[in-house]
Design a protein around this motif. Structure first.
Motif, PDB file in Angstrom:
ATOM      1  N   ALA A 155       4.817  -4.201   4.506  1.00 28.87           N
ATOM      2  CA  ALA A 155       5.267  -5.253   3.590  1.00 28.87           C
ATOM      3  C   ALA A 155       5.129  -6.652   4.175  1.00 28.87           C
ATOM      4  CB  ALA A 155       6.720  -4.994   3.185  1.00 28.87           C
ATOM      5  N   ALA A 156       5.364  -6.799   5.466  1.00 33.05           N
ATOM      6  CA  ALA A 156       5.316  -8.129   6.074  1.00 33.05           C
ATOM      7  C   ALA A 156       3.923  -8.745   5.991  1.00 33.05           C
ATOM      8  CB  ALA A 156       5.756  -8.047   7.536  1.00 33.05           C
ATOM      9  N   LEU A 157       2.893  -7.920   5.934  1.00 33.81           N
ATOM     10  CA  LEU A 157       1.523  -8.431   5.867  1.00 33.81           C
ATOM     11  C   LEU A 157       1.235  -9.123   4.544  1.00 33.81           C
ATOM     12  CD1 LEU A 157      -0.330  -5.362   7.417  1.00 33.81           C
ATOM     13  CD2 LEU A 157       0.237  -7.518   8.546  1.00 33.81           C
ATOM     14  N   LEU A 158       1.975  -8.770   3.526  1.00 34.19           N
ATOM     15  CA  LEU A 158       1.745  -9.328   2.193  1.00 34.19           C
ATOM     16  C   LEU A 158       2.808 -10.348   1.809  1.00 34.19           C
ATOM     17  CD1 LEU A 158      -0.311  -8.914  -0.115  1.00 34.19           C
ATOM     18  CD2 LEU A 158       1.240  -7.200  -1.077  1.00 34.19           C
ATOM     19  N   ALA A 159       3.971 -10.277   2.465  1.00 33.85           N
ATOM     20  CA  ALA A 159       5.116 -11.087   2.051  1.00 33.85           C
ATOM     21  C   ALA A 159       4.825 -12.584   2.082  1.00 33.85           C
ATOM     22  CB  ALA A 159       6.318 -10.760   2.927  1.00 33.85           C
ATOM     23  N   GLU A 160       4.058 -13.052   3.053  1.00 31.72           N
ATOM     24  CA  GLU A 160       3.826 -14.490   3.149  1.00 31.72           C
ATOM     25  C   GLU A 160       3.020 -15.023   1.970  1.00 31.72           C
ATOM     26  OE1 GLU A 160       0.517 -15.664   6.019  1.00 31.72           O
ATOM     27  OE2 GLU A 160       1.102 -13.694   6.818  1.00 31.72           O
ATOM     28  N   HIS A 161       2.289 -14.147   1.300  1.00 29.44           N
ATOM     29  CA  HIS A 161       1.490 -14.564   0.145  1.00 29.44           C
ATOM     30  C   HIS A 161       2.306 -14.587  -1.148  1.00 29.44           C
ATOM     31  CE1 HIS A 161      -2.261 -14.319   2.462  1.00 29.44           C
ATOM     32  NE2 HIS A 161      -1.757 -13.224   2.996  1.00 29.44           N
ATOM     33  N   PHE A 162       3.492 -13.956  -1.120  1.00 29.37           N
ATOM     34  CA  PHE A 162       4.343 -13.886  -2.306  1.00 29.37           C
ATOM     35  C   PHE A 162       5.781 -14.212  -1.888  1.00 29.37           C
ATOM     36  CE2 PHE A 162       0.731 -11.106  -3.029  1.00 29.37           C
ATOM     37  CZ  PHE A 162       0.302 -11.507  -4.300  1.00 29.37           C
ATOM     38  N   PRO A 163       6.062 -15.485  -1.599  1.00 27.83           N
ATOM     39  CA  PRO A 163       7.369 -15.855  -1.036  1.00 27.83           C
ATOM     40  C   PRO A 163       8.551 -15.562  -1.960  1.00 27.83           C
ATOM     41  CG  PRO A 163       6.103 -17.802  -1.670  1.00 27.83           C
ATOM     42  CD  PRO A 163       5.173 -16.639  -1.743  1.00 27.83           C
ATOM     43  N   ASP A 164       8.313 -15.393  -3.252  1.00 31.59           N
ATOM     44  CA  ASP A 164       9.414 -15.132  -4.180  1.00 31.59           C
ATOM     45  C   ASP A 164       9.644 -13.636  -4.406  1.00 31.59           C
ATOM     46  OD1 ASP A 164       9.842 -17.857  -4.583  1.00 31.59           O
ATOM     47  OD2 ASP A 164       8.368 -17.947  -6.203  1.00 31.59           O
ATOM     48  N   ALA A 165       8.807 -12.800  -3.824  1.00 35.12           N
ATOM     49  CA  ALA A 165       8.933 -11.358  -4.037  1.00 35.12           C
ATOM     50  C   ALA A 165      10.057 -10.774  -3.188  1.00 35.12           C
ATOM     51  CB  ALA A 165       7.619 -10.657  -3.698  1.00 35.12           C
ATOM     52  N   GLU A 166      10.727  -9.756  -3.712  1.00 35.43           N
ATOM     53  CA  GLU A 166      11.711  -9.001  -2.932  1.00 35.43           C
ATOM     54  C   GLU A 166      10.955  -8.133  -1.936  1.00 35.43           C
ATOM     55  OE1 GLU A 166      14.938  -5.376  -3.517  1.00 35.43           O
ATOM     56  OE2 GLU A 166      14.206  -6.483  -5.267  1.00 35.43           O
ATOM     57  N   VAL A 167      11.349  -8.182  -0.672  1.00 33.58           N
ATOM     58  CA  VAL A 167      10.627  -7.460   0.380  1.00 33.58           C
ATOM     59  C   VAL A 167      11.493  -6.331   0.923  1.00 33.58           C
ATOM     60  CG1 VAL A 167       9.494  -7.646   2.631  1.00 33.58           C
ATOM     61  CG2 VAL A 167       9.351  -9.541   0.999  1.00 33.58           C
ATOM     62  N   ASP A 168      10.924  -5.117   0.918  1.00 35.10           N
ATOM     63  CA  ASP A 168      11.622  -3.913   1.398  1.00 35.10           C
ATOM     64  C   ASP A 168      10.727  -3.263   2.455  1.00 35.10           C
ATOM     65  OD1 ASP A 168      12.869  -1.506   1.833  1.00 35.10           O
ATOM     66  OD2 ASP A 168      12.573  -0.730  -0.195  1.00 35.10           O
ATOM     67  N   PRO A 169      10.899  -3.639   3.747  1.00 33.78           N
ATOM     68  CA  PRO A 169       9.990  -3.159   4.789  1.00 33.78           C
ATOM     69  C   PRO A 169      10.379  -1.797   5.353  1.00 33.78           C
ATOM     70  CG  PRO A 169      11.534  -4.693   5.754  1.00 33.78           C
ATOM     71  CD  PRO A 169      11.887  -4.606   4.282  1.00 33.78           C
ATOM     72  N   ARG A 170      10.732  -0.865   4.496  1.00 31.67           N
ATOM     73  CA  ARG A 170      11.186   0.452   4.950  1.00 31.67           C
ATOM     74  C   ARG A 170      10.059   1.170   5.701  1.00 31.67           C
ATOM     75  NH1 ARG A 170      13.879   3.472   1.586  1.00 31.67           N
ATOM     76  NH2 ARG A 170      14.535   1.740   0.249  1.00 31.67           N
ATOM     77  N   PRO A 171      10.397   1.976   6.737  1.00 35.99           N
ATOM     78  CA  PRO A 171       9.374   2.651   7.545  1.00 35.99           C
ATOM     79  C   PRO A 171       8.723   3.840   6.866  1.00 35.99           C
ATOM     80  CG  PRO A 171      11.548   3.263   8.320  1.00 35.99           C
ATOM     81  CD  PRO A 171      11.755   2.190   7.286  1.00 35.99           C
ATOM     82  N   GLY A 172       9.298   4.286   5.763  1.00 39.37           N
ATOM     83  CA  GLY A 172       8.770   5.437   5.045  1.00 39.37           C
ATOM     84  C   GLY A 172       9.590   5.662   3.795  1.00 39.37           C
ATOM     85  N   PRO A 173       9.233   6.651   2.995  1.00 35.95           N
ATOM     86  CA  PRO A 173       9.974   6.901   1.758  1.00 35.95           C
ATOM     87  C   PRO A 173      11.343   7.493   2.012  1.00 35.95           C
ATOM     88  CG  PRO A 173       8.299   8.585   2.073  1.00 35.95           C
ATOM     89  CD  PRO A 173       8.073   7.559   3.145  1.00 35.95           C
ATOM     90  N   ALA A 174      12.270   7.230   1.098  1.00 37.71           N
ATOM     91  CA  ALA A 174      13.585   7.861   1.152  1.00 37.71           C
ATOM     92  C   ALA A 174      13.436   9.347   0.831  1.00 37.71           C
ATOM     93  CB  ALA A 174      14.525   7.202   0.157  1.00 37.71           C
ATOM     94  N   PRO A 175      14.109  10.224   1.570  1.00 38.84           N
ATOM     95  CA  PRO A 175      13.997  11.661   1.295  1.00 38.84           C
ATOM     96  C   PRO A 175      14.318  12.028  -0.149  1.00 38.84           C
ATOM     97  CG  PRO A 175      15.080  11.313   3.404  1.00 38.84           C
ATOM     98  CD  PRO A 175      14.944   9.967   2.768  1.00 38.84           C
ATOM     99  N   PHE A 176      15.294  11.323  -0.766  1.00 39.90           N
ATOM    100  CA  PHE A 176      15.643  11.671  -2.149  1.00 39.90           C
ATOM    101  C   PHE A 176      14.482  11.389  -3.089  1.00 39.90           C
ATOM    102  CE2 PHE A 176      16.744   7.136  -2.434  1.00 39.90           C
ATOM    103  CZ  PHE A 176      16.261   6.805  -3.688  1.00 39.90           C
ATOM    104  N   ALA A 177      13.668  10.371  -2.772  1.00 39.41           N
ATOM    105  CA  ALA A 177      12.530  10.047  -3.629  1.00 39.41           C
ATOM    106  C   ALA A 177      11.472  11.141  -3.571  1.00 39.41           C
ATOM    107  CB  ALA A 177      11.931   8.703  -3.219  1.00 39.41           C
ATOM    108  N   VAL A 178      11.220  11.673  -2.375  1.00 36.76           N
ATOM    109  CA  VAL A 178      10.260  12.770  -2.237  1.00 36.76           C
ATOM    110  C   VAL A 178      10.756  13.997  -3.002  1.00 36.76           C
ATOM    111  CG1 VAL A 178       9.035  14.251  -0.606  1.00 36.76           C
ATOM    112  CG2 VAL A 178       9.565  11.885   0.029  1.00 36.76           C
ATOM    113  N   ALA A 179      12.052  14.277  -2.881  1.00 38.07           N
ATOM    114  CA  ALA A 179      12.624  15.436  -3.575  1.00 38.07           C
ATOM    115  C   ALA A 179      12.570  15.261  -5.087  1.00 38.07           C
ATOM    116  CB  ALA A 179      14.064  15.656  -3.119  1.00 38.07           C
ATOM    117  N   ARG A 180      12.905  14.070  -5.570  1.00 40.84           N
ATOM    118  CA  ARG A 180      12.926  13.834  -7.016  1.00 40.84           C
ATOM    119  C   ARG A 180      11.531  13.931  -7.615  1.00 40.84           C
ATOM    120  NH1 ARG A 180      15.170   8.189  -8.669  1.00 40.84           N
ATOM    121  NH2 ARG A 180      13.060   7.566  -8.093  1.00 40.84           N
ATOM    122  N   LEU A 181      10.568  13.298  -6.963  1.00 42.75           N
ATOM    123  CA  LEU A 181       9.196  13.392  -7.449  1.00 42.75           C
ATOM    124  C   LEU A 181       8.687  14.823  -7.356  1.00 42.75           C
ATOM    125  CD1 LEU A 181       7.692  10.147  -5.859  1.00 42.75           C
ATOM    126  CD2 LEU A 181       8.205  10.536  -8.274  1.00 42.75           C
ATOM    127  N   GLY A 182       9.090  15.530  -6.303  1.00 45.11           N
ATOM    128  CA  GLY A 182       8.674  16.914  -6.138  1.00 45.11           C
ATOM    129  C   GLY A 182       9.158  17.820  -7.245  1.00 45.11           C
TER     130      GLY A 182
END
Length: 210
Positions: A155-182
């Motif tokens: 996320a940090a690589l793109l954040a400087e180009h979109f200063p108004d965007a909400e930035v979430d630099p998480r290291p990977g997906p949340a386990p609940f998201a993998v389970a829900r999509l699964g």
């Protein structure tokens, strides 16, 4: 439905159990290496003595991500699915990152792919807009339009180009998201096969890809 979710694609080693969309047990540790040694004990700890036979489906992140990490998670998920005679579904890493928090508006999930590139996918909320791609940050900026949010370990690589965007630099997906999509996807159209957007950085002697 009980879904066992596995993620070793990026900077986490995670195992989670969800029943009817609700996480009942989860283990997740930040790590760049060592997934192979940690995943099986972690899954056993997460089950907390419950038999794996209670699992109805196994979901695993299939990339893009670390070549080694992907192989560890997919091999474990497939082996478990075979032993239990349960379906194994593949979940694209960037989709799982986008689904890891409440999202609204146009956004982008991305991973630093090194060599001047990122792995990226655009979203409307948490719904994908087009496929995941390997491209330069400059090309991504040119095709992104206005972004309301940016998420993922790149996320940090793109954040400087979109200063108004909400930035979430998480290291990977949340386990609940993998389970829900699964739980939501069709096993026939979401096989547990790795998503490689480019050739590996390392090669064996003689130019053979690992």
């Amino acid at each position: 439905m009980q879904v066992l979710a596995i993620d070793t694609a990026l900077g986490l080693c995670s195992a989670a159990l969800a029943e009817d969309g609700r996480i009942t047990s989860v283990r997740s540790e930040a790590m760049q290496q060592g997934h192979q040694e940690r995943l099986a004990p972690m899954a056993a700890e997460m089950m907390a003595g419950r038999p794996f036979e209670e699992v109805d489906r196994v979901a695993v992140t299939v990339g893009p991500g670390s070549f080694t990490g992907l192989r560890v998670g997919i091999a474990f998920a497939k082996g478990l699915g075979l032993a239990l005679d349960r379906p194994v579904v593949g979940i694209e890493s960037l989709h799982a990152i986008a689904a890891s928090a409440e999202r609204s508006g146009r956004g982008c999930a991305l991973i630093d792919a090194r060599r001047g590139q990122v792995y990226a996918r655009l979203f409307d909320g948490a719904e994908p807009v087009g496929p995941a791609q390997a491209l330069t940050v400059e090309d991504l900026v040119a095709k992104s339009g206005d972004l309301a949010w940016i998420a993922g370990p790149g996320a940090a690589l793109l954040a400087e180009h979109f200063p108004d965007a909400e930035v979430d630099p998480r290291p990977g997906p949340a386990p609940f998201a993998v389970a829900r999509l699964g739980a939501q996807v069709d096993p026939a159209s979401h096989p547990a096969e790795p998503v490689y957007l480019r050739a590996p950085d390392a090669k064996l002697p003689g130019g053979i890809d690992p």
